[in-house]
Design a protein around this motif. Structure first.
Motif, mmCIF file in Angstrom:
data_model
loop_
_atom_site.group_PDB
_atom_site.id
_atom_site.type_symbol
_atom_site.label_atom_id
_atom_site.label_comp_id
_atom_site.label_asym_id
_atom_site.label_seq_id
_atom_site.Cartn_x
_atom_site.Cartn_y
_atom_site.Cartn_z
ATOM 1 N N ALA A 1 10.768 -2.951 -38.956
ATOM 2 C CA ALA A 1 10.006 -4.066 -39.012
ATOM 3 C C ALA A 1 9.749 -4.501 -40.581
ATOM 4 O O ALA A 1 10.189 -5.815 -40.746
ATOM 5 C CB ALA A 1 8.866 -4.063 -38.399
ATOM 6 N N VAL A 2 9.388 -3.588 -41.372
ATOM 7 C CA VAL A 2 9.084 -4.301 -42.740
ATOM 8 C C VAL A 2 10.459 -4.348 -43.393
ATOM 9 O O VAL A 2 10.559 -5.380 -44.151
ATOM 10 C CB VAL A 2 8.100 -3.100 -43.343
ATOM 11 C CG1 VAL A 2 8.535 -3.131 -44.734
ATOM 12 C CG2 VAL A 2 7.187 -2.693 -42.912
ATOM 13 N N LYS A 3 11.422 -3.562 -43.211
ATOM 14 C CA LYS A 3 12.903 -4.030 -43.789
ATOM 15 C C LYS A 3 13.377 -5.260 -43.171
ATOM 16 O O LYS A 3 13.924 -5.989 -44.226
ATOM 17 C CB LYS A 3 14.008 -2.723 -43.476
ATOM 18 C CG LYS A 3 15.133 -3.077 -43.941
ATOM 19 C CD LYS A 3 16.222 -1.698 -43.853
ATOM 20 C CE LYS A 3 16.447 -1.460 -42.319
ATOM 21 N NZ LYS A 3 17.424 -0.519 -42.402
ATOM 22 N N ALA A 4 13.254 -5.475 -42.002
ATOM 23 C CA ALA A 4 13.924 -6.732 -41.528
ATOM 24 C C ALA A 4 13.161 -8.106 -42.056
ATOM 25 O O ALA A 4 13.819 -9.079 -42.280
ATOM 26 C CB ALA A 4 13.442 -6.667 -39.924
ATOM 27 N N GLN B 1 14.901 -0.299 -27.577
ATOM 28 C CA GLN B 1 14.472 -1.451 -27.397
ATOM 29 C C GLN B 1 13.745 -2.025 -28.841
ATOM 30 O O GLN B 1 13.527 -3.382 -29.084
ATOM 31 C CB GLN B 1 13.481 -1.663 -26.249
ATOM 32 C CG GLN B 1 12.022 -1.275 -26.771
ATOM 33 C CD GLN B 1 11.876 0.239 -26.713
ATOM 34 O OE1 GLN B 1 13.098 0.852 -26.212
ATOM 35 N NE2 GLN B 1 10.961 1.174 -26.837
ATOM 36 N N ILE B 2 13.491 -1.033 -29.781
ATOM 37 C CA ILE B 2 12.878 -1.232 -31.237
ATOM 38 C C ILE B 2 13.503 -2.499 -31.959
ATOM 39 O O ILE B 2 12.912 -3.599 -32.411
ATOM 40 C CB ILE B 2 12.503 -0.106 -31.958
ATOM 41 C CG1 ILE B 2 11.345 0.743 -31.123
ATOM 42 C CG2 ILE B 2 12.040 -0.485 -33.250
ATOM 43 C CD1 ILE B 2 11.197 1.950 -31.736
ATOM 44 N N PRO B 3 14.594 -2.255 -32.184
ATOM 45 C CA PRO B 3 15.404 -3.245 -33.134
ATOM 46 C C PRO B 3 15.279 -4.638 -32.470
ATOM 47 O O PRO B 3 14.997 -5.668 -33.140
ATOM 48 C CB PRO B 3 17.005 -2.957 -33.108
ATOM 49 C CG PRO B 3 16.620 -1.554 -33.020
ATOM 50 C CD PRO B 3 15.838 -1.455 -32.015
ATOM 51 N N MET B 4 15.529 -4.886 -31.155
ATOM 52 C CA MET B 4 15.474 -6.210 -30.537
ATOM 53 C C MET B 4 14.003 -6.887 -30.504
ATOM 54 O O MET B 4 13.730 -7.919 -30.703
ATOM 55 C CB MET B 4 15.669 -6.208 -29.197
ATOM 56 C CG MET B 4 16.260 -7.541 -28.572
ATOM 57 S SD MET B 4 16.748 -7.487 -26.797
ATOM 58 C CE MET B 4 18.556 -6.931 -27.351
ATOM 59 N N ALA B 5 12.948 -6.009 -30.172
ATOM 60 C CA ALA B 5 11.573 -6.420 -30.335
ATOM 61 C C ALA B 5 11.344 -6.786 -31.830
ATOM 62 O O ALA B 5 10.580 -7.789 -32.104
ATOM 63 C CB ALA B 5 10.716 -5.137 -29.973
ATOM 64 N N VAL B 6 11.566 -6.279 -32.696
ATOM 65 C CA VAL B 6 11.313 -6.334 -34.252
ATOM 66 C C VAL B 6 12.244 -7.618 -34.854
ATOM 67 O O VAL B 6 11.305 -8.628 -35.245
ATOM 68 C CB VAL B 6 11.749 -5.188 -35.018
ATOM 69 C CG1 VAL B 6 11.670 -5.791 -36.594
ATOM 70 C CG2 VAL B 6 10.934 -4.176 -34.943
ATOM 71 N N VAL B 7 13.338 -7.918 -34.504
ATOM 72 C CA VAL B 7 13.861 -8.997 -34.673
ATOM 73 C C VAL B 7 13.262 -10.285 -33.965
ATOM 74 O O VAL B 7 13.229 -11.234 -34.718
ATOM 75 C CB VAL B 7 15.409 -9.103 -34.552
ATOM 76 C CG1 VAL B 7 16.097 -10.222 -34.586
ATOM 77 C CG2 VAL B 7 16.208 -8.070 -35.386
ATOM 78 N N MET C 1 11.595 -13.381 -35.939
ATOM 79 C CA MET C 1 12.096 -14.771 -35.613
ATOM 80 C C MET C 1 10.719 -15.821 -35.358
ATOM 81 O O MET C 1 10.958 -16.887 -35.576
ATOM 82 C CB MET C 1 13.094 -14.888 -34.492
ATOM 83 C CG MET C 1 14.319 -14.196 -34.793
ATOM 84 S SD MET C 1 15.513 -15.148 -35.970
ATOM 85 C CE MET C 1 15.603 -16.872 -34.989
ATOM 86 N N LYS C 2 9.976 -15.255 -34.754
ATOM 87 C CA LYS C 2 8.501 -15.969 -34.459
ATOM 88 C C LYS C 2 7.773 -16.226 -35.724
ATOM 89 O O LYS C 2 7.327 -17.340 -35.906
ATOM 90 C CB LYS C 2 7.783 -15.063 -33.525
ATOM 91 C CG LYS C 2 8.340 -14.433 -31.993
ATOM 92 C CD LYS C 2 8.634 -15.771 -31.270
ATOM 93 C CE LYS C 2 9.502 -15.314 -30.147
ATOM 94 N NZ LYS C 2 9.077 -14.238 -29.312
ATOM 95 N N TYR C 3 7.875 -15.360 -36.552
ATOM 96 C CA TYR C 3 7.401 -15.580 -38.114
ATOM 97 C C TYR C 3 8.064 -16.820 -38.763
ATOM 98 O O TYR C 3 7.443 -17.848 -39.073
ATOM 99 C CB TYR C 3 7.066 -14.458 -38.999
ATOM 100 C CG TYR C 3 7.055 -14.814 -40.456
ATOM 101 C CD1 TYR C 3 5.568 -14.952 -40.412
ATOM 102 C CD2 TYR C 3 7.947 -15.094 -41.423
ATOM 103 C CE1 TYR C 3 5.104 -15.302 -41.980
ATOM 104 C CE2 TYR C 3 7.349 -15.451 -42.783
ATOM 105 C CZ TYR C 3 5.909 -15.650 -42.905
ATOM 106 O OH TYR C 3 5.656 -16.046 -44.190
#
Length: 475
Positions: free
Chosen positions: A374-377, A285-291, A295-297
């Motif tokens: 998250a940092v990379k994204a 679930q991590i990639p979906m949570a991070v993206v 998107m919220k930012y």
């Protein structure tokens, strides 16, 4: 004394008008964005929800954007139409647009909510809710209660620009702010004290949305410039068409985000399965949570950008209707420069402070894989924020000028062809990282196309040389 005319839009300082109308609009949109963002912050920091709840929030988020798309199409379209008609001194047509818009948004809100409830399982699966069992359970719970508030959410969001067009940007801001503040107060109570989980987050949001809708409904009975009568509620095909056509760009801008997120979420599901880390059940679930966080930012920044441009719609519309193109030219110049500045600040924050942003969304409770991805994204996905901000301003300004066809064409190229297309194609070559590359590539190419529309607009307004200089500075 109550202002009974909008004539000051054609004479007051453009800079002062931008502040008067744009600032309340920015705050209103930021507050509207905070509904979902605040939910995600509290969910992420609840030890019994964490990244599973975070991922569920990401799954449901596009569904609220669909509702927002329909609301802003009606509200922004009505705002642009009313402003143009007030500039032409055609008050009766402006009132008719307001009355028709109220009917449209009430009916569409109820219908969309019913549609969501009937096809809930299919919709959740479409947006990646089946990534693992825990995420699916949280998505179902959050989805159900959020859906119950859709009619109130849509009404409040649609009325916001309509109230601004009536010359009351401060009330539009206050009505939205009241609901959001209540949501912020109730979220920790429901999530941490009562431990209602995803239901608690959704309940806090819906209660806030109801408050905003009630305040907006109350304003209808005391509108200053375009108070509709009962006869204005009778739908008129010509009025509905013109109103919605002027708002189609706002609709496409939001609905394309939904299409992009559907593509992105599904690409994440597919390519996470082949990643050595995220293929593991506990990290899926991590990639979906991070993206979702990225998107919220992005939504926060775009709220500022759209708020600056949308806040100027009544000013642009009135002056176009009154044929005062020199004032429209001055406004366009100042708006593009301001949007580029916002993009530059947003870019610096995303590139240099991603770790600090992630901490707000519960990174301390997650694995290092969560933080690293998250940092990379943040650094890849948002690296062309300046272009993204200028592009949005161009879409909305054309809409405000009454150029629905040009605005729609530009929005379609950016949001659908580039935004969705690259999200589907690039992962085929770059895997999971391809999802992150889709946004900056789309922004670059859209900016190139936007230059054509910017130059055409400048020629019409009589200031090509000045605008080419601004475009060069932005590049």
């Amino acid at each position: 004394m109550e202002q009974k005319t909008n004539d000051f839009l054609g004479s007051e300082s453009v800079g002062r008008l931008m502040g008067k109308y744009a600032v309340p609009c920015i705050i209103s949109l930021l507050v509207g964005a905070l509904y979902n963002i605040v939910d995600q912050i509290f969910i992420a920091n609840a030890d019994y929800l964490g990244s599973y709840g975070n991922a569920a929030n990401t799954v449901v988020f596009p569904l609220t954007v669909i509702a927002l798309a329909m609301a802003v199409m009606t509200g922004d379209g009505c705002c642009a139409y009313v402003s143009l008609k007030l500039g032409m001194k055609e008050t009766d047509k402006a009132k008719k647009s307001v009355g028709n818009s109220v009917v449209i948004i009430v009916i569409s809100g109820i219908m969309l909510s019913m549609l969501y409830l009937v096809f809930s399982e299919q919709i959740i699966a479409m947006f990646g809710g089946t990534v693992n069992e825990e995420t699916l359970l949280n998505s179902r719970e959050y989805f159900f209660y959020i859906t119950l508030g859709i009619p109130f959410y849509m009404f409040g969001q649609a009325m916001n620009p309509i109230i601004r067009s009536d010359g009351s940007p401060k009330f539009a801001m206050i009505s939205t702010l009241a609901g959001a503040v209540l949501n912020i107060v109730l979220d920790p109570v429901f999530i941490f004290v009562f431990r209602w989980g995803m239901m608690g987050a959704a309940a806090a949001t819906v209660i806030g949305q109801i408050v905003t809708a009630v305040l907006a409904a109350g304003y209808l009975f005391r509108m200053k410039l375009v108070k509709p009568s009962l006869s204005d509620l009778r739908l008129c095909g010509k009025t509905v068409y013109r109103t919605l056509s002027l708002g189609i760009t706002s609709f496409l801008s939001q609905i394309a985000l939904v299409a992009a997120m559907a593509a992105i979420n599904n690409m994440i599901c597919i390519y996470s399965a082949s990643d050595p880390v995220f293929a593991q059940e506990q990290y899926a679930q991590i990639p979906m949570a991070v993206v979702g966080i990225v998107m919220k930012y992005f939504q926060i920044i775009i709220s500022v950008v759209v708020g600056m441009a949308a806040g100027c719609i009544p000013i642009v519309g009135f002056n176009m209707g009154a044929e005062k193109k020199n004032r429209v030219r001055e406004l366009f110049t100042k708006l593009l420069a301001a949007e580029a500045a916002v993009g530059a600040v947003a870019l610096i924050i995303a590139e240099f402070l991603p770790y600090q942003i992630i901490q707000i969304f519960g990174a301390a409770n997650e694995s290092t894989y969560y933080t690293d991805f998250a940092v990379k994204a943040f650094r890849i996905y948002l690296c062309m924020m300046i272009f993204a901000c200028v592009n949005k301003a161009c879409f909305i300004f054309l809409q405000a000028m009454g150029k629905a066809a040009q605005s729609t064409a530009l929005s379609m190229i950016c949001e659908i062809i580039f935004g969705v297309g690259f999200a589907l194609i690039l992962p085929l070559v770059f895997g999971l990282d391809g999802v992150l590359y889709s946004m900056p590539l789309s922004d670059i190419l859209t900016f190139a196309v936007s230059q054509v529309f910017i130059i055409r607009t400048c020629k019409e307004l009589g200031t090509v040389e000045k605008m080419q200089k601004i475009s060069a500075e932005v590049i």
